[in-house]
Scaffold this active site. Sequence first.
Site, PDB file in Angstrom:
ATOM      1  N   CYS A 454     -36.094 -17.442 -30.453  1.00 41.46           N
ATOM      2  CA  CYS A 454     -34.504 -17.649 -31.047  1.00 41.46           C
ATOM      3  C   CYS A 454     -35.414 -17.651 -32.935  1.00 41.46           C
ATOM      4  O   CYS A 454     -34.577 -17.212 -33.623  1.00 41.46           O
ATOM      5  CB  CYS A 454     -33.327 -18.554 -31.072  1.00 41.46           C
ATOM      6  SG  CYS A 454     -33.707 -20.734 -30.407  1.00 41.46           S
ATOM      7  N   HIS A 827     -31.505 -24.793 -31.008  1.00 40.26           N
ATOM      8  CA  HIS A 827     -31.706 -23.197 -31.587  1.00 40.26           C
ATOM      9  C   HIS A 827     -31.425 -22.491 -32.834  1.00 40.26           C
ATOM     10  O   HIS A 827     -30.818 -23.536 -33.276  1.00 40.26           O
ATOM     11  CB  HIS A 827     -29.876 -23.009 -30.007  1.00 40.26           C
ATOM     12  CG  HIS A 827     -30.307 -21.327 -30.633  1.00 40.26           C
ATOM     13  ND1 HIS A 827     -30.744 -20.277 -29.872  1.00 40.26           N
ATOM     14  CD2 HIS A 827     -28.914 -20.791 -31.332  1.00 40.26           C
ATOM     15  CE1 HIS A 827     -30.355 -18.920 -29.833  1.00 40.26           C
ATOM     16  NE2 HIS A 827     -28.849 -19.356 -30.584  1.00 40.26           N
TER      17      HIS A 827
END
Length: 996
Positions: A454, A827
């Site tokens: 990510c 994330h």
Amino acid sequence: MDKILEAVVMSSYPNNVKQGLVRRVIEASKQPMDSEQCWSMLELSTKLYLTGDTKYKREIGKEVLEVYGHYHPEEFEEFFNVRFLLSLLQEGYGPLGKRSHYVLDYIQLGLQFVLESPSANSIFSLLRIEVLRKICERPSPKQCAKISKLLTQHPQCIPTGKHQLLFCQQLIRCIGHFQCVSEEEEQIMEFLEQVNKVSGLLQRIWRTQTSTILPSLKELFTIISSTEEQEVPSNALASVVQFVPLELMDGVIRNLTNDDSITDVQMMMAISRMIDWVSWPLGKNIDKWIIALLKGLASVKKFSILIEVTLSKIEKVFSKLLYPIVREGALSVLQYMLLSFQHSHEAFHLLLPHIPRLVASLKKEDSNSATSSLEQLAELIHCMFFRFSGFPDLYEPVLEAVKALPIPNEDRIKHLLGQNGWTSQKNELACFYPRLASKSETGKIGLINLGNTCYMNSIIQSLFMASDFRHSVLNLTEGNSQPLMTKLQWLFAFLEHSQRPAISPESFLSASWPPWFTPGAQQDCSEYLKYLLDRLHEEEKTGKRIYQKLKESSLMSQAVEHHYLNKTLIEKMFGGKMMTKIRCLKCLNVSSREEAFTDLSLAFPPSDRNMHGSTSVLPVEEIGPQFIEPPVNAGQLAGSPWIRRKAPMVGDPATLPMLVETLGFKEPGKAANPLSGNDVSVDTAKDPFSTFGEQACAPKDSRSVPDLINYFLSPERLTAENKYHCEKCASLQDAEKVAELTEGPHYLILTLLRFSFDPRTMKRKKILDNISIPVVLKLPILVTPEETEEVCRCGKDSAAPGSGFMSLLYDLCSVVVHSGISSESGHYYCYSRECTDTVPHEQPRDGVPKPASDKQLDLEIQWYLFNDTRVSFSSFESVSNVTSFFPKDTAYVLFYRQRPGRQSCLLHEALTEAGRLHGEPSLHKDLMEAISKDNILYLQEQEKEARNRAAYISALPKSPLWWRDLDKDKDDDSSSGGCSPAAGGGGSGSFHGLVF
């Protein structure tokens, strides 16, 4: 006597009068009498019991039978013979079409009087055969319950040997056909009681003959896994499973999941129907069996089945939390489904619309069950927030609903996620990406996460949304001798023209992978961005470059043209320059060095550093420049712009430095403050460790991006161990260092240094302070007098008369957010928008493009949220408030785009003219063909997937008819079903709170 009794019963006398007369007849029956009279009385009582049209008549028949069974056993045994019973069981009793429903009750009543008779064994043998036959005829639940009651009271009648196993299997099949068509509470309760009697008989048989358990379970699985059943198997089968000993669970599940003869469709059918059993209100251990089978399927890597079943059933399981009687089992199954479904956010996101309403219903119920379930549900939701961060717009209503409930700590969350995943091997689920049937409604394309990538996806999307950079990359010619740039061009082209909802950046990842990165581990997106830009720059710089030919302009001199043409694309787009000046405090000599940069790394000021007014976003007046000139004597040092020992006095223009400003719009709900007092004290040197300090959950003082830039540009004292070696003094001396921007980049990249190494704990920490992000930034640039004259000629805004500084305006275009508390975990996702130079359809005036208005830049340009494969519409309000709602989600890397008409007006004009003449970049033939072929391939894949999925999903069972109330929301106030806003708490006082 039989005639008298019949006449009394059939008379029109009141029941109390009849009762007295009947009592006399019954008392007389206890006396000795001849056989013929006994037979007459037994025939009459049998007729009354089996065909009586009132309960009173049946009760009289029963009482007379019992008297003759007690006082005339020989005659009763002779009457209650095998032939008579066979006739009753096979032909029934009464006129054709009106056969009695009480035959089994009659037989059960009579059996107690012949147990010791010589004919008892013959009767038992007959009944063992006949009950098996009856069960094979699929009697109604009521009749089946009567058979079970008979066999429970008289176990001698239970079939034996091979017939016993057949009886168990047929009894299970019989239960599979049970249906309750009534919606009346009394009749539903009666139905449940009947089912319990039947399943209780199975339990009795299994206890005495354990060898029948596994074959019975095999028959059960055959029923629920069948894809050919005309009628959906009843949820009453759940009552069978509750009596299976739990010690057999492991072996049963192992045999099922390793049986190659069971197809995936059959297994999916079976587990789907078992999940429907959570609706069964009286079952025990049903949730344990469902979870055990789900775990068993995970152990043999049947992930396709698990995914399909979870996505098709999780909303129904969730809806059962409304009903106290099934809540505990439903919550257990829901917890496992969510905690095990860790490869994708799909399952959790299906529940998001329903969670606030369920939470409201449970709070309204206000019971111990509801309170406990709320706490467990909140824990589950926070686990999902942690696992699938990056959806602030979706999660905000849910967070609001559970904000008053306890929040689990991170260790607890990691423990729950760690012990429930389908597999510990991340690559085993790599092929099961979120199912995306079509492109996002935004028209944008997502990037597939290849295993903690990510960090790369968010950077790629931010670069892609930098439209000037994207157009330049797409315009590169074929065979440009830049392999990494070519791969980026292909990636951008697919993001621009692919029909897929998301594409895999695998090829670009392998080409741009920093060699020190650990595969599969989370990385720092800022570190990746620096490495990527450096690679692209060096690749072009070392002779593999191609030139993006700029159209010659009358405003562009040969020297300037040479200056821009000799820059690499990365320098043109992201390159800026900074002048670092150091002044010896002894001899006052100033040395300077100019350096190039592609991003500014902004440290956080120490917590004790005052930053008054730093969040102002008012369009303030131009603030005077910071002059650099040596003081006449040491006494002038106190008032020197190099070092501010106290905040300047308001109204003293001589002490004000050139500060970073913000314009336009700020966070909603924040008051605007003047910028006076932005100049801060630097008594404390900028120590990297003291800057980051302790990890905090919230800022003590509100700070903004301009605060961090001002701190970055503020003078720094070099003393003690940091003394400066002065060439003039030829020794280490105290000195002052100041940084000044001399050339503003086209795209300004700001990295907020949130991660620091704490030498005390030997760990990296994250600063969780919420930083206000201005949508428009005003940046001070140091210019020479010649540059000032040039800027004034081509730009609208000029520097202050005689000043050495000018201001550049920058529009926010991307924000990369990090969710988590460590750079090694968490994330990344990003907010982005495309900033443009001109108002659409407006022609340039006097050779200078008309700048977009603040309103257009700030309100009309759509924001998007990029989170791996998912792309959605968003807003600047979401960007501003994300940390307020989710404290661990903090802005990390910012992209600003410079407005035209200032220092880089020549580059802006060239880019604008190129865009006007050529429109969207035209891709070279090979690239266009590759995209076209992939789009055709994708359409073919979609067609094939649609056919396969239609066949696969058609196997999923539908809910039984009598559960239909639960498959829709009830909007009327009298009901508590579903997840509708009007749904009540489902309290124990309401029968429908049971489930139905």
